[in-house]
Design a protein around this motif. Structure first.
Motif, PDB file in Angstrom:
ATOM      1  N   LEU A  47     -10.339  20.116   5.366  1.00 46.99           N
ATOM      2  CA  LEU A  47     -10.828  21.085   6.189  1.00 46.99           C
ATOM      3  C   LEU A  47     -10.400  20.979   7.768  1.00 46.99           C
ATOM      4  N   GLU A  48      -9.475  20.145   8.032  1.00 48.84           N
ATOM      5  CA  GLU A  48      -9.201  20.061   9.399  1.00 48.84           C
ATOM      6  C   GLU A  48      -7.807  20.260   9.308  1.00 48.84           C
ATOM      7  N   PRO A  49      -7.132  20.492  10.482  1.00 47.36           N
ATOM      8  CA  PRO A  49      -5.695  20.843  10.449  1.00 47.36           C
ATOM      9  C   PRO A  49      -4.833  19.764   9.936  1.00 47.36           C
ATOM     10  N   LEU A  50      -3.579  19.905   9.301  1.00 38.77           N
ATOM     11  CA  LEU A  50      -2.852  18.879   8.861  1.00 38.77           C
ATOM     12  C   LEU A  50      -2.383  17.864  10.067  1.00 38.77           C
ATOM     13  N   ARG A  51      -2.443  16.563   9.731  1.00 36.27           N
ATOM     14  CA  ARG A  51      -2.286  15.563  10.880  1.00 36.27           C
ATOM     15  C   ARG A  51      -0.836  15.381  10.989  1.00 36.27           C
ATOM     16  N   PRO A  52      -0.149  15.120  12.326  1.00 36.11           N
ATOM     17  CA  PRO A  52       1.078  14.997  12.441  1.00 36.11           C
ATOM     18  C   PRO A  52       1.514  13.829  11.640  1.00 36.11           C
ATOM     19  N   HIS A  53       2.864  13.963  10.843  1.00 34.97           N
ATOM     20  CA  HIS A  53       3.292  13.028  10.066  1.00 34.97           C
ATOM     21  C   HIS A  53       4.692  12.727  10.548  1.00 34.97           C
ATOM     22  N   HIS A  54       5.171  11.384  10.201  1.00 37.79           N
ATOM     23  CA  HIS A  54       6.349  10.742  10.811  1.00 37.79           C
ATOM     24  C   HIS A  54       6.971   9.909   9.690  1.00 37.79           C
ATOM     25  N   PRO A  55       8.252   9.967   9.706  1.00 45.84           N
ATOM     26  CA  PRO A  55       8.929   9.082   8.742  1.00 45.84           C
ATOM     27  C   PRO A  55       8.560   7.490   8.681  1.00 45.84           C
ATOM     28  N   THR A  56       8.372   6.959   7.471  1.00 48.36           N
ATOM     29  CA  THR A  56       8.413   5.431   7.342  1.00 48.36           C
ATOM     30  C   THR A  56       9.337   4.739   7.998  1.00 48.36           C
ATOM     31  N   SER A  57       9.059   3.703   8.206  1.00 50.54           N
ATOM     32  CA  SER A  57      10.173   2.751   9.100  1.00 50.54           C
ATOM     33  C   SER A  57      11.302   3.054   8.427  1.00 50.54           C
ATOM     34  N   ASP A  58      11.721   2.995   7.201  1.00 48.12           N
ATOM     35  CA  ASP A  58      13.034   3.289   6.432  1.00 48.12           C
ATOM     36  C   ASP A  58      13.492   4.635   6.404  1.00 48.12           C
TER      37      ASP A  58
ATOM     38  N   PRO B  90       0.742  -1.028   0.155  1.00 47.22           N
ATOM     39  CA  PRO B  90       0.011  -0.001   0.047  1.00 47.22           C
ATOM     40  C   PRO B  90       0.776   1.232  -0.111  1.00 47.22           C
ATOM     41  N   THR B  91       0.257   2.266  -0.512  1.00 49.27           N
ATOM     42  CA  THR B  91       0.951   3.697  -0.414  1.00 49.27           C
ATOM     43  C   THR B  91       0.688   4.233   0.966  1.00 49.27           C
ATOM     44  N   PRO B  92       1.561   4.694   1.586  1.00 52.15           N
ATOM     45  CA  PRO B  92       1.149   5.130   3.061  1.00 52.15           C
ATOM     46  C   PRO B  92       0.382   6.145   3.190  1.00 52.15           C
ATOM     47  N   TRP B  93      -0.684   6.215   4.107  1.00 48.02           N
ATOM     48  CA  TRP B  93      -1.512   7.331   4.239  1.00 48.02           C
ATOM     49  C   TRP B  93      -0.659   8.690   4.518  1.00 48.02           C
ATOM     50  N   HIS B  94      -1.128   9.539   3.757  1.00 48.31           N
ATOM     51  CA  HIS B  94      -0.388  10.947   3.979  1.00 48.31           C
ATOM     52  C   HIS B  94      -1.364  11.927   3.275  1.00 48.31           C
ATOM     53  N   GLN B  95      -0.791  13.498   3.798  1.00 48.75           N
ATOM     54  CA  GLN B  95      -1.437  14.670   3.065  1.00 48.75           C
ATOM     55  C   GLN B  95      -0.167  15.002   2.346  1.00 48.75           C
ATOM     56  N   ASP B  96      -0.413  15.574   1.255  1.00 47.56           N
ATOM     57  CA  ASP B  96       0.927  15.793   0.405  1.00 47.56           C
ATOM     58  C   ASP B  96       1.553  17.325   1.050  1.00 47.56           C
ATOM     59  N   ALA B  97       0.483  18.015   1.521  1.00 45.26           N
ATOM     60  CA  ALA B  97       1.249  19.377   2.175  1.00 45.26           C
ATOM     61  C   ALA B  97       1.928  19.036   3.174  1.00 45.26           C
TER      62      ALA B  97
END
Ligand SMILES: O=C(O)CCC(=O)C(=O)O
Length: 250
Positions: A154-165, A111-118
């Motif tokens: 419409l909501e604030p950007l979610r916190p993102h973290h690096p993928t495991s690699d 799967p492509t990981p869940w993310h927001q491009d911004a």
């Protein structure tokens, strides 16, 4: 279409590549995949956080800036049609910011990981942005059609973290998220999402290929600002990390 995009954060766009023109786009795409058109460091594995099976070159092939690597692409019919769709969706000042190819080979099943491009992008004072995701193959749940979370823009950007690699980024989300919606489209058709719409796709578990070509648009003045800030989506720089301060983890 514009109202749906504003309300939901994504919208089907309809056919942007005629059936007659599909063969030409697929041929160029396959020349990138085979290496006949060289992509060098612009080719990476968006699924590199999962161990690759024997003989698999990439879990998810991502080639950034195909139009810079092979400029004739820009003169084929798609670009004009996609630009007018982008202007309808975000305004008449929209221009092409960058493009990319994302390919899922048969049975790669990543799967492509869940993310927001911004979350990948530098923060912009004018946040209007649209990605037009064009299918070169019929897409469905099994080969990795796009999924979006309705209203997430419409909501604030979610916190993102690096993928495991550490090569890409992701955020916590799942298909159970309220509003999560798959959008299957046919070859030659497109779906558009905003820069802050949460999205992902399942892995390809079928015998066929899943080739997508993605054109990203934002206001001309914001493209100029990005470039002044040294951000060009991998044309000369190579950064795949959280850059938007609104998407950093506390
Ligand atoms: O094609 C995919 O699986 C993901 C596409 C994507 O993340 C995008 O277009 O921003």
């Amino acid at each position: 279409m514009a109202q749906r995009f504003a309300d939901d954060g994504f919208t089907p766009v309809g056919r942007l590549i005629s059936t007659a023109d599909l063969a030409q786009y697929r041929d160029i795409y396959d020349r990138f995949l085979s290496g006949d058109i060289e992509s060098g460091e612009k080719r990476t594995d968006l699924g590199s956080h999962v161990d690759r099976k024997e003989g698999v070159r990439e879990n998810i092939t991502q080639i950034i800036w195909p139009s810079a690597l092979y400029p004739p692409l820009k003169d084929l019919p798609l670009h004009e049609k996609a630009l007018s769709a982008a202007r309808e969706l975000i305004g008449p000042d929209a221009e092409l910011d960058f493009d990319m190819m994302i390919h899922k080979a048969p049975h790669t099943a990543v799967p492509t990981p869940w993310h927001q491009d911004a979350a990948y992008w530098v923060d912009m004072p004018d946040k209007r942005a649209v990605s037009i995701w064009i299918a070169l193959d019929d897409t469905d749940l099994d080969n990795g059609c796009m999924w979006y979370v309705r209203g997430s823009h419409l909501e604030p950007l979610r916190p993102h973290h690096p993928t495991s690699d550490g090569k890409n980024i992701e955020c916590d989300c799942s298909e159970d998220e309220p509003g999560a919606t798959p959008v299957p489209v046919r070859a030659g058709e497109a779906v558009a999402h905003s820069g802050s719409t949460l999205h992902y796709s399942r892995g390809n578990t079928t015998d066929g290929v899943r080739r997508a070509y993605i054109l990203n648009y934002r206001p001309a003045a914001m493209i100029e600002l990005e470039r002044r800030m040294g951000a060009d989506h991998g044309l000369n720089e190579n950064v795949r990390k959280v850059r938007n301060s609104d998407a950093t983890e506390q």
